[in-house]
Each structure stands twice: as C-alpha cells, then as structure tokens.
Design a protein around this motif. Structure first.
Motif, PDB file in Angstrom:
ATOM      1  N   ASP A   3      13.424 -27.928  11.919  1.00 24.10           N
ATOM      2  CA  ASP A   3      12.129 -27.293  11.672  1.00 24.10           C
ATOM      3  C   ASP A   3      12.078 -25.890  12.266  1.00 24.10           C
ATOM      4  O   ASP A   3      11.487 -24.975  11.687  1.00 24.10           O
ATOM      5  N   ALA A   4      12.709 -25.713  13.428  1.00 24.73           N
ATOM      6  CA  ALA A   4      12.724 -24.386  14.049  1.00 24.73           C
ATOM      7  C   ALA A   4      13.483 -23.390  13.181  1.00 24.73           C
ATOM      8  O   ALA A   4      13.036 -22.254  12.973  1.00 24.73           O
ATOM      9  N   LEU A   5      14.636 -23.807  12.643  1.00 24.81           N
ATOM     10  CA  LEU A   5      15.421 -22.918  11.789  1.00 24.81           C
ATOM     11  C   LEU A   5      14.690 -22.590  10.489  1.00 24.81           C
ATOM     12  O   LEU A   5      14.892 -21.524   9.908  1.00 24.81           O
ATOM     13  N   GLU A   6      13.835 -23.510  10.046  1.00 18.94           N
ATOM     14  CA  GLU A   6      13.066 -23.282   8.821  1.00 18.94           C
ATOM     15  C   GLU A   6      11.757 -22.547   9.093  1.00 18.94           C
ATOM     16  O   GLU A   6      10.890 -22.455   8.227  1.00 18.94           O
ATOM     17  N   GLU A   7      11.617 -22.041  10.330  1.00 20.64           N
ATOM     18  CA  GLU A   7      10.465 -21.229  10.739  1.00 20.64           C
ATOM     19  C   GLU A   7       9.146 -21.995  10.642  1.00 20.64           C
ATOM     20  O   GLU A   7       8.094 -21.426  10.353  1.00 20.64           O
ATOM     21  N   LYS A   8       9.199 -23.305  10.945  1.00 17.22           N
ATOM     22  CA  LYS A   8       7.985 -24.115  10.951  1.00 17.22           C
ATOM     23  C   LYS A   8       7.309 -24.122  12.326  1.00 17.22           C
ATOM     24  O   LYS A   8       6.262 -24.740  12.495  1.00 17.22           O
ATOM     25  N   GLN A   9       7.940 -23.500  13.314  1.00 22.22           N
ATOM     26  CA  GLN A   9       7.388 -23.362  14.662  1.00 22.22           C
ATOM     27  C   GLN A   9       7.008 -24.711  15.282  1.00 22.22           C
ATOM     28  O   GLN A   9       5.889 -24.901  15.758  1.00 22.22           O
ATOM     29  N   PRO A  10       7.929 -25.679  15.314  1.00 24.51           N
ATOM     30  CA  PRO A  10       7.600 -26.991  15.886  1.00 24.51           C
ATOM     31  C   PRO A  10       7.234 -26.888  17.361  1.00 24.51           C
ATOM     32  O   PRO A  10       7.834 -26.135  18.120  1.00 24.51           O
ATOM     33  N   GLY A  11       6.222 -27.649  17.747  1.00 26.40           N
ATOM     34  CA  GLY A  11       5.809 -27.698  19.141  1.00 26.40           C
ATOM     35  C   GLY A  11       4.960 -26.536  19.602  1.00 26.40           C
ATOM     36  O   GLY A  11       4.481 -26.524  20.732  1.00 26.40           O
ATOM     37  N   LEU A  12       4.746 -25.558  18.731  1.00 18.91           N
ATOM     38  CA  LEU A  12       3.954 -24.391  19.121  1.00 18.91           C
ATOM     39  C   LEU A  12       2.486 -24.556  18.748  1.00 18.91           C
ATOM     40  O   LEU A  12       1.665 -23.689  19.027  1.00 18.91           O
ATOM     41  N   GLY A  13       2.171 -25.673  18.097  1.00 20.58           N
ATOM     42  CA  GLY A  13       0.775 -26.031  17.901  1.00 20.58           C
ATOM     43  C   GLY A  13       0.094 -25.423  16.697  1.00 20.58           C
ATOM     44  O   GLY A  13      -1.115 -25.555  16.551  1.00 20.58           O
ATOM     45  N   ASN A  14       0.829 -24.779  15.790  1.00 26.77           N
ATOM     46  CA  ASN A  14       0.184 -24.138  14.650  1.00 26.77           C
ATOM     47  C   ASN A  14       0.854 -24.535  13.338  1.00 26.77           C
ATOM     48  O   ASN A  14       2.077 -24.512  13.229  1.00 26.77           O
ATOM     49  N   ILE A  15       0.039 -24.906  12.362  1.00 28.06           N
ATOM     50  CA  ILE A  15       0.500 -25.159  11.005  1.00 28.06           C
ATOM     51  C   ILE A  15      -0.243 -24.188  10.094  1.00 28.06           C
ATOM     52  O   ILE A  15      -1.476 -24.139  10.112  1.00 28.06           O
ATOM     53  N   VAL A  16       0.492 -23.407   9.323  1.00 24.47           N
ATOM     54  CA  VAL A  16      -0.119 -22.435   8.422  1.00 24.47           C
ATOM     55  C   VAL A  16       0.212 -22.831   6.988  1.00 24.47           C
ATOM     56  O   VAL A  16       1.384 -22.870   6.603  1.00 24.47           O
ATOM     57  N   LEU A  17      -0.818 -23.146   6.205  1.00 31.02           N
ATOM     58  CA  LEU A  17      -0.632 -23.469   4.794  1.00 31.02           C
ATOM     59  C   LEU A  17      -1.118 -22.300   3.945  1.00 31.02           C
ATOM     60  O   LEU A  17      -2.111 -21.644   4.268  1.00 31.02           O
ATOM     61  N   THR A  18      -0.391 -22.045   2.862  1.00 33.13           N
ATOM     62  CA  THR A  18      -0.731 -20.971   1.932  1.00 33.13           C
ATOM     63  C   THR A  18      -0.571 -21.493   0.509  1.00 33.13           C
ATOM     64  O   THR A  18      -0.134 -22.627   0.295  1.00 33.13           O
ATOM     65  N   ARG A  19      -0.877 -20.667  -0.466  1.00 35.92           N
ATOM     66  CA  ARG A  19      -0.708 -21.067  -1.864  1.00 35.92           C
ATOM     67  C   ARG A  19       0.755 -21.332  -2.193  1.00 35.92           C
ATOM     68  O   ARG A  19       1.064 -22.102  -3.096  1.00 35.92           O
ATOM     69  N   GLU A  20       1.649 -20.678  -1.473  1.00 30.79           N
ATOM     70  CA  GLU A  20       3.083 -20.882  -1.688  1.00 30.79           C
ATOM     71  C   GLU A  20       3.629 -22.011  -0.824  1.00 30.79           C
ATOM     72  O   GLU A  20       4.765 -22.447  -1.009  1.00 30.79           O
ATOM     73  N   HIS A  21       2.856 -22.467   0.132  1.00 31.27           N
ATOM     74  CA  HIS A  21       3.307 -23.502   1.074  1.00 31.27           C
ATOM     75  C   HIS A  21       2.136 -24.449   1.310  1.00 31.27           C
ATOM     76  O   HIS A  21       1.360 -24.284   2.242  1.00 31.27           O
ATOM     77  N   LEU A  22       2.010 -25.457   0.442  1.00 27.87           N
ATOM     78  CA  LEU A  22       0.821 -26.306   0.408  1.00 27.87           C
ATOM     79  C   LEU A  22       0.945 -27.575   1.241  1.00 27.87           C
ATOM     80  O   LEU A  22      -0.054 -28.281   1.429  1.00 27.87           O
ATOM     81  N   VAL A  23       2.142 -27.882   1.720  1.00 29.32           N
ATOM     82  CA  VAL A  23       2.363 -29.144   2.432  1.00 29.32           C
ATOM     83  C   VAL A  23       3.208 -28.882   3.674  1.00 29.32           C
ATOM     84  O   VAL A  23       4.157 -28.094   3.635  1.00 29.32           O
ATOM     85  N   GLU A  24       2.858 -29.542   4.764  1.00 31.19           N
ATOM     86  CA  GLU A  24       3.636 -29.440   6.004  1.00 31.19           C
ATOM     87  C   GLU A  24       3.600 -30.790   6.711  1.00 31.19           C
ATOM     88  O   GLU A  24       2.592 -31.507   6.658  1.00 31.19           O
ATOM     89  N   GLU A  25       4.694 -31.154   7.360  1.00 34.10           N
ATOM     90  CA  GLU A  25       4.747 -32.389   8.130  1.00 34.10           C
ATOM     91  C   GLU A  25       4.885 -32.072   9.615  1.00 34.10           C
ATOM     92  O   GLU A  25       5.582 -31.131   9.997  1.00 34.10           O
ATOM     93  N   VAL A  26       4.213 -32.872  10.428  1.00 34.08           N
ATOM     94  CA  VAL A  26       4.252 -32.717  11.876  1.00 34.08           C
ATOM     95  C   VAL A  26       4.649 -34.052  12.488  1.00 34.08           C
ATOM     96  O   VAL A  26       4.026 -35.083  12.207  1.00 34.08           O
ATOM     97  N   LEU A  27       5.678 -34.051  13.316  1.00 33.64           N
ATOM     98  CA  LEU A  27       6.094 -35.229  14.066  1.00 33.64           C
ATOM     99  C   LEU A  27       5.780 -34.985  15.530  1.00 33.64           C
ATOM    100  O   LEU A  27       6.270 -34.032  16.126  1.00 33.64           O
ATOM    101  N   ASP A  28       4.933 -35.840  16.115  1.00 33.26           N
ATOM    102  CA  ASP A  28       4.530 -35.629  17.504  1.00 33.26           C
ATOM    103  C   ASP A  28       4.190 -36.978  18.122  1.00 33.26           C
ATOM    104  O   ASP A  28       4.447 -38.025  17.515  1.00 33.26           O
ATOM    105  N   VAL A  29       3.621 -36.961  19.317  1.00 35.31           N
ATOM    106  CA  VAL A  29       3.283 -38.201  20.013  1.00 35.31           C
ATOM    107  C   VAL A  29       1.848 -38.145  20.517  1.00 35.31           C
ATOM    108  O   VAL A  29       1.266 -37.080  20.688  1.00 35.31           O
ATOM    109  N   PHE A  30       1.284 -39.321  20.752  1.00 32.31           N
ATOM    110  CA  PHE A  30       0.024 -39.445  21.475  1.00 32.31           C
ATOM    111  C   PHE A  30       0.238 -40.445  22.599  1.00 32.31           C
ATOM    112  O   PHE A  30       1.204 -41.204  22.599  1.00 32.31           O
ATOM    113  N   ARG A  31      -0.673 -40.426  23.562  1.00 31.85           N
ATOM    114  CA  ARG A  31      -0.524 -41.314  24.710  1.00 31.85           C
ATOM    115  C   ARG A  31      -1.875 -41.825  25.178  1.00 31.85           C
ATOM    116  O   ARG A  31      -2.918 -41.226  24.902  1.00 31.85           O
ATOM    117  N   THR A  32      -1.845 -42.941  25.915  1.00 28.93           N
ATOM    118  CA  THR A  32      -3.059 -43.512  26.482  1.00 28.93           C
ATOM    119  C   THR A  32      -3.667 -42.542  27.484  1.00 28.93           C
ATOM    120  O   THR A  32      -2.958 -42.019  28.350  1.00 28.93           O
TER     121      THR A  32
END
Length: 241
Positions: free
Chosen positions: A97-126
């Motif tokens: 994801d980092a090589l594809e410039e998706k900025q994993p772990g940096l907390g931002n997802i940017v969607l545009t008309r050319e990029h309508l879908v994004e996946e985020v893999l993360d965790v939650f905790r008690t």
C-alpha cells in the motif's frame, strides 16, 4: 519486494521521544563527543511520523520514507500482533500500500472520481478507559462537490472482541464518555467474523471520520482486526436521492 527498500534502524530514544531518557542521552553524547543531528531530513521524517496516524503506544514503529524523505506509510509493531491475520500478510499489505501511494497508517483516505474505492486494514481494541477507544480513519470526499453516497463495507477479524464503528463529520466529537456518541452520523457493530455495512448520503464534498473501537464490556483486553472497503457513488445532479 525487498529490492524496493533500503532498511535501517533509528532509536526513538536517540531522537528524544522517550522523555525520561533525554537527559542521560544528552550527557552521554557530551561525554563521548558524538552529537546526533535531529535536523537531518530522515530524523525529521521519523519525528513527523510520531504525530501522524495512530497515537497509541508502540515500542517499535515501521515507516516507509521516500528518497525525498517524504513519509509514505506507518505501521506500529503492536498492531502486527493479531490472531487470525498472519504478521507476514499484514506487513506485506502495508508495504504494498505504501508503494502504491495509499499512505497506510497515516490516517487519511482520499477518494476522487478516478479513485472511487479504497480498502483499509487496521485494528480496534477494548477501551481501557471510558466506553470507546477509537482507531480513526479520515475519509476525504471533498472532490465530490455534488454530494453522493458513502458506503463502508466492514469485515471483522477472527480474534476475540466485538467491534463498534461510527461515522462522524469532520468536526464531530469522538466522545469516549458515551456508549453511543451523540455526534455520530450513523454506526454499526458486529462480532468476530461478521460483515457489516455503513451507508451515508451527503449533499456536498466534505471530510468524514470513521471511528472503530472494541466493545467496552468484554471483561478482558481484546484486539481484533477489521477490513473496511470504502467507496463512494457521486450524485450527478447535486441532489441527494
């Protein structure tokens, strides 16, 4: 994939992140005559990473930094320790994801008309304190001036721990003192291995925050993963149906 990277280690304490060690390390440098240049672009990129994305404590952070010393991704060691998803798979996804410039772990997802879908893999905790302990994903939909429909498909991991997911607007308060935060626009919850969906119609381009948390009354500390597929369908005429 290793051919794309040069690996190195930098001690957080050397950069002054550990407050209790700042004075002893400063004295050691003075004694040994070996100053550490915290103004170097690499050091500055790492220090920027401390303040970006998740702020939860972790003994080791992995960063992907470009040749121009731009921060491309962040992965905390504590979030690799997830039953149900192998560390190798999780870390490989992070690097890809980092090589594809998706900025994993940096907390931002940017969607545009050319990029309508994004996946985020993360965790939650008690939560250790209060009712909620958020992992936050910022979703930038400002390019959709006519509004549209935001859809978040969520798959919860196989480990112990139920998950709660709330959508806020950019200025919404992510309260930890309410079982159901009053500023949430909508939300859902699920058990391990469940799939859930959040949909929200918006009238103009704006930013949202997705907050994911474990359920407060688990009786023990649980950490579980979630995969969020975030997509948007633009409204062509500016009127939300």
């Amino acid at each position: 994939m290793n051919r794309h990277f040069i690996n190195t280690w930098v001690s957080n304490s050397e950069l002054g992140r550990t407050r209790s060690l700042r004075e002893p390390i400063a004295k050691k440098r003075e004694r040994e005559g070996k100053p550490f240049d915290t103004t170097h672009p690499l050091a500055q990129a790492i220090m920027k990473g401390w303040k970006t994305g998740s702020q939860k404590g972790s003994p080791v952070d992995s960063y992907v930094i470009s040749p121009e010393f731009e921060l491309m991704g962040k992965q905390q060691f504590t979030e690799l320790e997830i039953a149900g998803i192998s560390q190798k798979e999780y870390y490989h996804t992070f690097l890809k994801d980092a090589l594809e410039e998706k900025q994993p772990g940096l907390g931002n997802i940017v969607l545009t008309r050319e990029h309508l879908v994004e996946e985020v893999l993360d965790v939650f905790r008690t939560p250790a304190v209060g009712y909620l302990d958020y992992t936050v994903v910022v979703i930038d939909l400002t390019s959709f001036e006519n509004g549209g429909t935001l859809t978040i498909d969520i798959k919860i991991g196989r480990d112990k721990g139920d998950g709660e997911f709330y959508l806020f607007d950019e200025d919404g308060e992510l309260s930890i003192d309410e079982e159901e935060p009053k500023d949430a626009l909508t939300g859902t919850w699920g058990e391990p291995c469940d799939t859930r969906q959040i949909t929200y119609r918006f009238e103009r381009g704006q930013r949202f925050k997705l907050g994911a948390s474990g359920y407060w009354d688990e009786g023990e500390m649980c950490i579980n993963a979630f995969l969020a597929k975030i997509s948007v369908e633009e409204n062509p005429n500016g009127t939300v149906q």
